[in-house]
Scaffold this active site. Structure first.
Site, PDB file in Angstrom:
ATOM      1  N   ARG A  67       1.081  -1.131   0.083  1.00 54.61           N
ATOM      2  CA  ARG A  67      -0.382   0.016   0.119  1.00 54.61           C
ATOM      3  C   ARG A  67       0.794   1.515   0.241  1.00 54.61           C
ATOM      4  NH1 ARG A  67      -2.748  -3.503  -0.864  1.00 54.61           N
ATOM      5  NH2 ARG A  67      -4.072  -4.207   0.071  1.00 54.61           N
TER       6      ARG A  67
ATOM      7  N   SER B 279     -10.828   0.913   4.190  1.00 57.31           N
ATOM      8  CA  SER B 279     -10.000   0.801   4.816  1.00 57.31           C
ATOM      9  C   SER B 279      -9.177   2.225   5.019  1.00 57.31           C
ATOM     10  CB  SER B 279      -8.913  -0.340   4.407  1.00 57.31           C
ATOM     11  OG  SER B 279      -9.393  -1.613   4.078  1.00 57.31           O
TER      12      SER B 279
ATOM     13  N   GLU C 196      -3.758   4.308   5.905  1.00 57.54           N
ATOM     14  CA  GLU C 196      -3.396   4.749   3.940  1.00 57.54           C
ATOM     15  C   GLU C 196      -4.633   5.556   2.966  1.00 57.54           C
ATOM     16  OE1 GLU C 196      -6.161   0.357   3.234  1.00 57.54           O
ATOM     17  OE2 GLU C 196      -6.153   1.307   1.497  1.00 57.54           O
TER      18      GLU C 196
HETATM   19  C1  LIG Z   1     -15.264   0.727  -1.099  1.00 56.05           C
HETATM   20  C2  LIG Z   1     -13.915   1.061  -1.223  1.00 56.05           C
HETATM   21  C3  LIG Z   1     -13.331  -0.328  -1.082  1.00 56.05           C
HETATM   22  C4  LIG Z   1     -11.882   0.006  -1.721  1.00 56.05           C
HETATM   23  N1  LIG Z   1     -11.341  -1.206  -1.952  1.00 56.05           N
HETATM   24  C5  LIG Z   1      -9.840  -0.708  -1.866  1.00 56.05           C
HETATM   25  C6  LIG Z   1      -9.092  -2.506  -1.963  1.00 56.05           C
HETATM   26  O1  LIG Z   1      -9.134  -3.067  -1.663  1.00 56.05           O
HETATM   27  N2  LIG Z   1      -7.680  -2.412  -1.831  1.00 56.05           N
HETATM   28  C7  LIG Z   1      -6.891  -1.094  -2.361  1.00 56.05           C
HETATM   29  O2  LIG Z   1      -6.066  -0.777  -2.192  1.00 56.05           O
HETATM   30  N3  LIG Z   1      -7.475   0.619  -1.965  1.00 56.05           N
HETATM   31  C8  LIG Z   1      -8.759   0.568  -1.645  1.00 56.05           C
HETATM   32  N4  LIG Z   1      -9.853   1.523  -1.703  1.00 56.05           N
HETATM   33  C9  LIG Z   1      -8.905   2.091  -2.031  1.00 56.05           C
HETATM   34  C10 LIG Z   1      -9.713   3.310  -2.681  1.00 56.05           C
HETATM   35  O3  LIG Z   1     -10.094   2.940  -3.932  1.00 56.05           O
HETATM   36  C11 LIG Z   1      -8.254   3.335  -4.227  1.00 56.05           C
HETATM   37  O4  LIG Z   1      -6.785   3.670  -3.111  1.00 56.05           O
HETATM   38  C12 LIG Z   1      -7.546   3.605  -5.093  1.00 56.05           C
HETATM   39  O5  LIG Z   1      -6.507   3.812  -6.266  1.00 56.05           O
HETATM   40  C13 LIG Z   1      -7.757   5.510  -5.499  1.00 56.05           C
HETATM   41  O6  LIG Z   1      -8.066   5.729  -6.643  1.00 56.05           O
HETATM   42  P1  LIG Z   1      -9.327   7.621  -6.977  1.00 56.05           P
HETATM   43  O7  LIG Z   1      -8.630   7.401  -8.228  1.00 56.05           O
HETATM   44  O8  LIG Z   1     -10.526   7.739  -6.485  1.00 56.05           O
HETATM   45  O9  LIG Z   1      -7.621   8.295  -5.996  1.00 56.05           O
HETATM   46  P2  LIG Z   1      -8.693   9.406  -4.948  1.00 56.05           P
HETATM   47  O10 LIG Z   1      -8.579   9.405  -4.168  1.00 56.05           O
HETATM   48  O11 LIG Z   1      -8.358  10.719  -6.477  1.00 56.05           O
HETATM   49  O12 LIG Z   1      -6.008   9.572  -5.031  1.00 56.05           O
HETATM   50  C14 LIG Z   1      -6.186   9.067  -3.443  1.00 56.05           C
HETATM   51  C15 LIG Z   1      -4.203   9.266  -3.545  1.00 56.05           C
HETATM   52  O13 LIG Z   1      -3.681   9.529  -4.768  1.00 56.05           O
HETATM   53  C16 LIG Z   1      -3.021  10.511  -5.539  1.00 56.05           C
HETATM   54  N5  LIG Z   1      -3.753  10.737  -7.161  1.00 56.05           N
HETATM   55  C17 LIG Z   1      -4.749   9.913  -7.501  1.00 56.05           C
HETATM   56  N6  LIG Z   1      -4.615  10.806  -8.842  1.00 56.05           N
HETATM   57  C18 LIG Z   1      -2.648  10.581  -9.210  1.00 56.05           C
HETATM   58  C19 LIG Z   1      -2.459  10.914  -9.967  1.00 56.05           C
HETATM   59  N7  LIG Z   1      -3.092  10.822 -11.341  1.00 56.05           N
HETATM   60  N8  LIG Z   1      -1.016  11.708 -10.240  1.00 56.05           N
HETATM   61  C20 LIG Z   1      -0.566  11.864  -8.784  1.00 56.05           C
HETATM   62  N9  LIG Z   1      -1.472  11.276  -7.605  1.00 56.05           N
HETATM   63  C21 LIG Z   1      -2.615  11.009  -8.051  1.00 56.05           C
HETATM   64  C22 LIG Z   1      -3.678  11.874  -4.678  1.00 56.05           C
HETATM   65  O14 LIG Z   1      -3.110  13.220  -5.158  1.00 56.05           O
HETATM   66  C23 LIG Z   1      -4.094  10.993  -3.664  1.00 56.05           C
HETATM   67  O15 LIG Z   1      -2.914  11.026  -2.737  1.00 56.05           O
HETATM   68  C24 LIG Z   1     -11.508   1.318  -1.679  1.00 56.05           C
HETATM   69  C25 LIG Z   1     -11.915   2.686  -1.254  1.00 56.05           C
HETATM   70  C26 LIG Z   1     -13.443   2.743  -1.202  1.00 56.05           C
HETATM   71  C27 LIG Z   1     -14.609   3.476  -1.116  1.00 56.05           C
END
Ligand SMILES: Cc1cc2nc3c(=O)[nH]c(=O)nc-3n(C[C@H](O)[C@H](O)[C@H](O)COP(=O)(O)OP(=O)(O)OC[C@H]3O[C@@H](n4cnc5c(N)ncnc54)[C@H](O)[C@@H]3O)c2cc1C
Length: 334
Positions: A161, A235, A330
């Site tokens: 992670r 999480s 996380e």
């Molecule tokens: C119901 C639920 C279940 C989930 N299950 C899991 C799971 O099983 N496993 C897991 O690992 N995660 C899980 N997650 C967490 C999340 O979905 C992941 O971490 C996902 O990759 C976040 O993507 P996002 O586009 O929403 O990122 P954001 O929330 O928009 O950003 C997350 C971070 O990444 C940075 N970021 C985003 N895009 C970029 C980019 N293009 N360039 C540089 N930095 C960037 C942001 O600045 C921030 O710091 C879950 C979340 C939810 C709500």
């Protein structure tokens, strides 16, 4: 176009209503050069689907929302396929597309919310797969040098992670596309009892990749709250790591605690620690610990980011007091 004073409520799955001074929707890599001609390079947050971010106050800078689209097969042979995907592509759509084509490597990561561009940031993982094992390279924009660069897998410092993008290069680089290598053969991972049990119940001993992915969807839908109806970030904490010496001390006192070997030590289950501190299902005001999954903090509606963070801090403190184990977030706190 750069908009001013924008509510971020619909841009984060934790349901936090804060405002950003500026908001820029990034649709093409080339737009970055134009953007940085006009705007300062400091005080930027990059946003994908907002599913792993907690805004604790109004953001006095610019949110760059990544919506770069496009999926392209760039090379293939009899065994593997190389695919380049825009950072703004919806992660679940990308997994779905690979499963439709019988390409394996990310099928266990189906239904994880968010974007392709965020997947390397915390090296997303679930059910025995981590995205790092399929990433060949990333195209990024370096904000301070105003340069487009390529990062190879080894440059990303991937671990559980975590990656360089969540640490020293946080908000310093914008990931614009990711290139993956997937396999044309599929072997189901039946080592997770929850997955194996559902497949056994359905009498599917040799699932296709689609049957396997559908099973993961079924399990996730039962276990996790839908953020559209109950705001959450999945999480909130990572599983803590203990070196061998600390683990021995911990295990003597807590012989019933689940654990698994990891690198030079052990990982504990953060969910178990939180549950033992009796947080599961507990609610304080508009914030709570989800009744079916103790790692998930939920916003019942109207909670502020500060309230969510305060709740998370209380959980962290009680785990520290009872077990001497420090939990880490996380979720990215802004
Ligand atoms: C119901 C639920 C279940 C989930 N299950 C899991 C799971 O099983 N496993 C897991 O690992 N995660 C899980 N997650 C967490 C999340 O979905 C992941 O971490 C996902 O990759 C976040 O993507 P996002 O586009 O929403 O990122 P954001 O929330 O928009 O950003 C997350 C971070 O990444 C940075 N970021 C985003 N895009 C970029 C980019 N293009 N360039 C540089 N930095 C960037 C942001 O600045 C921030 O710091 C879950 C979340 C939810 C709500």
């Amino acid at each position: 176009m750069i908009s001013k004073n924008i509510s971020l409520l619909k841009y984060n799955t934790m349901g936090i209503d804060v405002y950003a001074d500026y908001f820029f929707t990034l649709q093409k890599e080339q737009d970055l050069d134009l953007y940085f001609n006009e705007m300062p390079t400091n005080n930027i947050v990059i946003l994908g689907g907002g599913s792993n971010i907690l805004f604790t106050k109004n953001f006095n800078g610019c949110v760059i929302k990544n919506e770069i689209a496009g999926i392209e097969v760039i090379d293939e042979n009899n065994y593997t396929v190389k695919i380049k995907a825009g950072a703004g592509v919806n992660w679940n759509d990308f997994v779905d597309y690979s499963v439709d084509n019988n390409w394996s490597g990310i099928e266990s990561l189906i239904l994880i919310p968010g974007t392709v561009g965020a997947s390397p940031v915390q090296n997303i993982g679930a059910y025995g797969q981590e995205v790092k094992d399929t990433i060949l390279s990333l195209e990024v924009f370096d904000i301070s040098a105003l340069k487009h660069l390529t990062f190879l897998n080894a440059d990303c410092k991937f671990s559980y992670r975590n990656s360089i993008f969540k640490q020293e290069l946080k908000n310093k680089l914008i990931i614009t596309s990711v290139t993956f290598e997937l396999k044309k053969t599929f072997k189901p991972n039946l080592s997770f009892p929850s997955v194996a049990n559902v497949l056994a119940e359905k009498q599917i001993p040799n699932p296709t990749i689609r049957q396997y992915a559908d099973t993961i969807i079924e399990i996730r839908n039962k276990k996790l709250p839908d953020y559209n109806s109950l705001s959450n970030c999945g999480s909130f904490f990572t599983n803590p790591f203990l070196n061998k010496i600390d683990f021995e001390v911990f295990y003597k006192k807590n012989p019933d605690a689940p654990f698994f070997p990891y690198e030079e030590g052990y990982k504990l289950s953060a969910g178990w620690l939180i549950e033992k501190c009796e947080w599961k299902g507990k609610r304080v005001g508009n914030v709570g610990c989800y009744k079916d999954h103790s790692l998930v903090i939920v916003n019942y509606g109207g909670a502020t980011g500060e309230e969510v963070l305060h709740f998370a801090k209380m959980i962290k403190q009680s785990v520290l007091d009872r077990f001497g184990v420090l939990l880490e977030y996380e979720v990215n706190i802004i």
